[in-house]
Design a protein around this motif. Structure first.
Motif, PDB file in Angstrom:
ATOM      1  N   ALA A 156       1.585   5.772  10.924  1.00  0.00           N
ATOM      2  CA  ALA A 156       2.979   5.871  11.329  1.00  0.00           C
ATOM      3  C   ALA A 156       3.750   4.667  10.834  1.00  0.00           C
ATOM      4  CB  ALA A 156       3.103   5.981  12.845  1.00  0.00           C
ATOM      5  N   ASN A 157       4.997   4.896  10.507  1.00  0.00           N
ATOM      6  CA  ASN A 157       5.902   3.840  10.099  1.00  0.00           C
ATOM      7  C   ASN A 157       7.268   4.122  10.710  1.00  0.00           C
ATOM      8  OD1 ASN A 157       7.598   1.993   8.730  1.00  0.00           O
ATOM      9  ND2 ASN A 157       6.255   2.007   6.934  1.00  0.00           N
ATOM     10  N   PRO A 158       7.661   3.331  11.701  1.00  0.00           N
ATOM     11  CA  PRO A 158       8.985   3.544  12.298  1.00  0.00           C
ATOM     12  C   PRO A 158      10.094   3.253  11.305  1.00  0.00           C
ATOM     13  CG  PRO A 158       7.577   2.186  13.712  1.00  0.00           C
ATOM     14  CD  PRO A 158       6.912   2.270  12.373  1.00  0.00           C
ATOM     15  N   ARG A 159      11.084   4.095  11.309  1.00  0.00           N
ATOM     16  CA  ARG A 159      12.251   3.902  10.453  1.00  0.00           C
ATOM     17  C   ARG A 159      13.383   3.272  11.241  1.00  0.00           C
ATOM     18  NH1 ARG A 159       9.410   4.214   5.906  1.00  0.00           N
ATOM     19  NH2 ARG A 159       9.020   6.352   5.183  1.00  0.00           N
ATOM     20  N   ASP A 160      14.102   2.362  10.600  1.00  0.00           N
ATOM     21  CA  ASP A 160      15.262   1.787  11.249  1.00  0.00           C
ATOM     22  C   ASP A 160      16.454   2.721  11.081  1.00  0.00           C
ATOM     23  OD1 ASP A 160      15.818  -0.758   8.650  1.00  0.00           O
ATOM     24  OD2 ASP A 160      16.219   1.388   8.651  1.00  0.00           O
ATOM     25  N   THR A 161      17.609   2.263  11.514  1.00  0.00           N
ATOM     26  CA  THR A 161      18.786   3.119  11.479  1.00  0.00           C
ATOM     27  C   THR A 161      19.240   3.454  10.068  1.00  0.00           C
ATOM     28  OG1 THR A 161      20.185   1.159  11.739  1.00  0.00           O
ATOM     29  CG2 THR A 161      19.595   2.369  13.739  1.00  0.00           C
ATOM     30  N   SER A 162      18.772   2.695   9.088  1.00  0.00           N
ATOM     31  CA  SER A 162      19.078   2.981   7.696  1.00  0.00           C
ATOM     32  C   SER A 162      18.019   3.838   7.023  1.00  0.00           C
ATOM     33  CB  SER A 162      19.250   1.674   6.922  1.00  0.00           C
ATOM     34  OG  SER A 162      20.328   0.903   7.428  1.00  0.00           O
ATOM     35  N   GLY A 163      17.013   4.231   7.777  1.00  0.00           N
ATOM     36  CA  GLY A 163      15.942   5.023   7.228  1.00  0.00           C
ATOM     37  C   GLY A 163      14.867   4.213   6.529  1.00  0.00           C
ATOM     38  N   ARG A 164      14.883   2.920   6.722  1.00  0.00           N
ATOM     39  CA  ARG A 164      13.941   2.023   6.072  1.00  0.00           C
ATOM     40  C   ARG A 164      12.703   1.824   6.932  1.00  0.00           C
ATOM     41  NH1 ARG A 164      17.251  -1.638   5.663  1.00  0.00           N
ATOM     42  NH2 ARG A 164      18.059  -1.044   3.612  1.00  0.00           N
ATOM     43  N   GLY A 165      11.536   1.832   6.315  1.00  0.00           N
ATOM     44  CA  GLY A 165      10.314   1.584   7.035  1.00  0.00           C
ATOM     45  C   GLY A 165      10.246   0.174   7.564  1.00  0.00           C
ATOM     46  N   THR A 166       9.669   0.019   8.737  1.00  0.00           N
ATOM     47  CA  THR A 166       9.632  -1.280   9.390  1.00  0.00           C
ATOM     48  C   THR A 166       8.230  -1.833   9.595  1.00  0.00           C
ATOM     49  OG1 THR A 166       9.678  -0.296  11.614  1.00  0.00           O
ATOM     50  CG2 THR A 166      11.794  -0.811  10.582  1.00  0.00           C
ATOM     51  N   GLY A 167       7.212  -1.026   9.427  1.00  0.00           N
ATOM     52  CA  GLY A 167       5.865  -1.520   9.622  1.00  0.00           C
ATOM     53  C   GLY A 167       4.837  -0.415   9.555  1.00  0.00           C
ATOM     54  N   ASP A 168       3.597  -0.823   9.400  1.00  0.00           N
ATOM     55  CA  ASP A 168       2.485   0.112   9.266  1.00  0.00           C
ATOM     56  C   ASP A 168       1.628   0.101  10.518  1.00  0.00           C
ATOM     57  OD1 ASP A 168       2.042  -1.015   5.867  1.00  0.00           O
ATOM     58  OD2 ASP A 168       3.269   0.642   6.619  1.00  0.00           O
ATOM     59  N   TYR A 169       1.355   1.276  11.027  1.00  0.00           N
ATOM     60  CA  TYR A 169       0.494   1.431  12.188  1.00  0.00           C
ATOM     61  C   TYR A 169      -0.570   2.465  11.881  1.00  0.00           C
ATOM     62  CZ  TYR A 169       4.111  -1.143  14.656  1.00  0.00           C
ATOM     63  OH  TYR A 169       5.005  -2.108  15.052  1.00  0.00           O
ATOM     64  N   TRP A 170      -1.773   2.181  12.348  1.00  0.00           N
ATOM     65  CA  TRP A 170      -2.916   3.037  12.070  1.00  0.00           C
ATOM     66  C   TRP A 170      -3.650   3.400  13.338  1.00  0.00           C
ATOM     67  CZ3 TRP A 170      -3.648   4.871   7.232  1.00  0.00           C
ATOM     68  CH2 TRP A 170      -3.025   4.186   6.183  1.00  0.00           C
ATOM     69  N   GLY A 171      -4.145   4.609  13.364  1.00  0.00           N
ATOM     70  CA  GLY A 171      -5.050   5.001  14.417  1.00  0.00           C
ATOM     71  C   GLY A 171      -6.441   4.474  14.158  1.00  0.00           C
ATOM     72  N   GLN A 172      -7.329   4.732  15.087  1.00  0.00           N
ATOM     73  CA  GLN A 172      -8.685   4.209  14.988  1.00  0.00           C
ATOM     74  C   GLN A 172      -9.571   5.012  14.046  1.00  0.00           C
ATOM     75  OE1 GLN A 172      -7.537   6.081  17.414  1.00  0.00           O
ATOM     76  NE2 GLN A 172      -9.083   7.675  17.717  1.00  0.00           N
ATOM     77  N   GLY A 173      -9.136   6.186  13.693  1.00  0.00           N
ATOM     78  CA  GLY A 173      -9.897   7.049  12.818  1.00  0.00           C
ATOM     79  C   GLY A 173     -10.749   8.038  13.579  1.00  0.00           C
ATOM     80  N   THR A 174     -10.922   9.196  12.987  1.00  0.00           N
ATOM     81  CA  THR A 174     -11.793  10.215  13.551  1.00  0.00           C
ATOM     82  C   THR A 174     -12.628  10.818  12.427  1.00  0.00           C
ATOM     83  OG1 THR A 174     -11.868  12.235  14.916  1.00  0.00           O
ATOM     84  CG2 THR A 174     -10.029  12.037  13.370  1.00  0.00           C
ATOM     85  N   GLN A 175     -13.902  10.954  12.687  1.00  0.00           N
ATOM     86  CA  GLN A 175     -14.833  11.404  11.659  1.00  0.00           C
ATOM     87  C   GLN A 175     -14.763  12.916  11.485  1.00  0.00           C
ATOM     88  OE1 GLN A 175     -17.141   9.533   9.666  1.00  0.00           O
ATOM     89  NE2 GLN A 175     -17.322  11.514   8.611  1.00  0.00           N
ATOM     90  N   VAL A 176     -14.648  13.325  10.236  1.00  0.00           N
ATOM     91  CA  VAL A 176     -14.750  14.731   9.868  1.00  0.00           C
ATOM     92  C   VAL A 176     -15.923  14.875   8.920  1.00  0.00           C
ATOM     93  CG1 VAL A 176     -13.660  16.657   8.667  1.00  0.00           C
ATOM     94  CG2 VAL A 176     -12.308  15.208  10.199  1.00  0.00           C
ATOM     95  N   THR A 177     -16.865  15.698   9.295  1.00  0.00           N
ATOM     96  CA  THR A 177     -18.034  15.941   8.466  1.00  0.00           C
ATOM     97  C   THR A 177     -18.131  17.424   8.168  1.00  0.00           C
ATOM     98  OG1 THR A 177     -19.214  14.072   9.460  1.00  0.00           O
ATOM     99  CG2 THR A 177     -20.528  15.692   8.258  1.00  0.00           C
ATOM    100  N   VAL A 178     -18.152  17.749   6.896  1.00  0.00           N
ATOM    101  CA  VAL A 178     -18.250  19.133   6.453  1.00  0.00           C
ATOM    102  C   VAL A 178     -19.602  19.293   5.771  1.00  0.00           C
ATOM    103  CG1 VAL A 178     -17.187  20.993   5.157  1.00  0.00           C
ATOM    104  CG2 VAL A 178     -15.759  19.161   6.120  1.00  0.00           C
ATOM    105  N   ALA A 179     -20.481  20.013   6.409  1.00  0.00           N
ATOM    106  CA  ALA A 179     -21.834  20.145   5.895  1.00  0.00           C
ATOM    107  C   ALA A 179     -22.490  21.369   6.502  1.00  0.00           C
ATOM    108  CB  ALA A 179     -22.665  18.898   6.217  1.00  0.00           C
ATOM    109  N   SER A 180     -23.474  21.882   5.779  1.00  0.00           N
ATOM    110  CA  SER A 180     -24.261  22.997   6.272  1.00  0.00           C
ATOM    111  C   SER A 180     -25.374  22.528   7.189  1.00  0.00           C
ATOM    112  CB  SER A 180     -24.864  23.778   5.102  1.00  0.00           C
ATOM    113  OG  SER A 180     -23.864  24.307   4.259  1.00  0.00           O
TER     114      SER A 180
END
Length: 121
Positions: free
Chosen positions: A97-121
């Protein structure tokens, strides 16, 4: 501060589907540019899909037609619907996620902790 909580990852067989969820808090959800990125071991973190505050979306070429990103303003949540999953989709998926200011400009980077996706038989 934006907090991102991901869920929905797991083990799925090739051809199957998963829906990832990312619940955002700490900011005006309507002002968030958001996306999903993934990282497999030994690889760089790579954009999978993004969605703007107005709903415009972009996708990594190899997931076009299979994945869909969408957002629910009532739940402050962005989703990644993944269909026709392939083994090469296996990775840790991160919400961004990156919040936008009133001018539509990005203000910073935010990340989640991640979730594992495994595709396998």
């Amino acid at each position: 501060q934006v907090r991102l909580v991901e869920s929905g990852g797991g083990l799925v067989q090739p051809g199957g589907s998963l829906r990832l969820s990312c619940a955002a808090s700490g900011s005006d959800f309507r002002a968030l540019f958001m996306g999903w990125y993934r990282q497999a071991p030994g690889n760089e973190r790579d954009m999978v899909a993004t969605i703007s505050s107005y709903g415009g979306s972009r996708y990594k070429d190899c997931v076009k037609g299979r994945f869909a990103i969408f957002r629910d303003s009532e739940k402050n949540t962005v989703y990644l619907q993944m269909n026709k999953l392939k083994p090469e989709d296996t990775a840790v998926y991160y919400c961004y996620a990156n919040p936008r200011d009133t001018s539509g400009r990005g203000t910073g980077d935010y990340w989640g902790q991640g979730t594992q996706v495994t595709v396998a038989s």
